[in-house]
Motif scaffolding. Structure first.
Motif: not given
Length: 115
Positions: A98-113
């Motif tokens: 993120r930088r100011a109004s610019y936000w980027y996301w990854g696809q996500g990775t699942r963590v299960t405990v």
């Protein structure tokens, strides 16, 4: 389109450790705050940890002392070392830039405990 590529999630027993990785384009990595968010089932996405381009880091209270965020400025990769995992850490973890109004996301990775 900016791509943040995550890896490292999986299934781990309570008390165990995992390390998440997120690779970003160099232009993004050098100029944006990098962070990790997570979203557990039925809950809102929450900030876990963040790190600036100069290396200053911050953490959610729930993970302080257990998680460590770091960055490799050669590989343009941010890491989240997670130790002493418990069932409340079960979630999908998302890399964020993120930088100011610019936000980027990854696809996500699942963590299960598992307990």
């Amino acid at each position: 389109q900016v791509q943040l590529v995550e890896s490292g999630g999986g299934l781990v027993q309570a008390g165990g450790s995992l390390r998440l990785s997120c690779a970003a384009p160099g232009s993004i990595f050098r100029s944006h705050i990098m962070g990790w968010y997570r979203q557990a089932p039925g809950k809102q996405r929450e900030l876990v940890a963040g790190i600036t381009s100069s290396g200053s880091s911050s953490y959610a209270d729930s993970v302080k002392g257990r998680f460590t965020i770091s960055r490799d400025n050669v590989k343009n990769t941010v890491y989240l070392q997670m130790n002493s995992l418990n069932s409340e850490d079960t979630a999908v973890y998302y890399c964020n830039a993120r930088r100011a109004s610019y936000w980027y996301w990854g696809q996500g990775t699942r963590v299960t405990v598992s307990s």
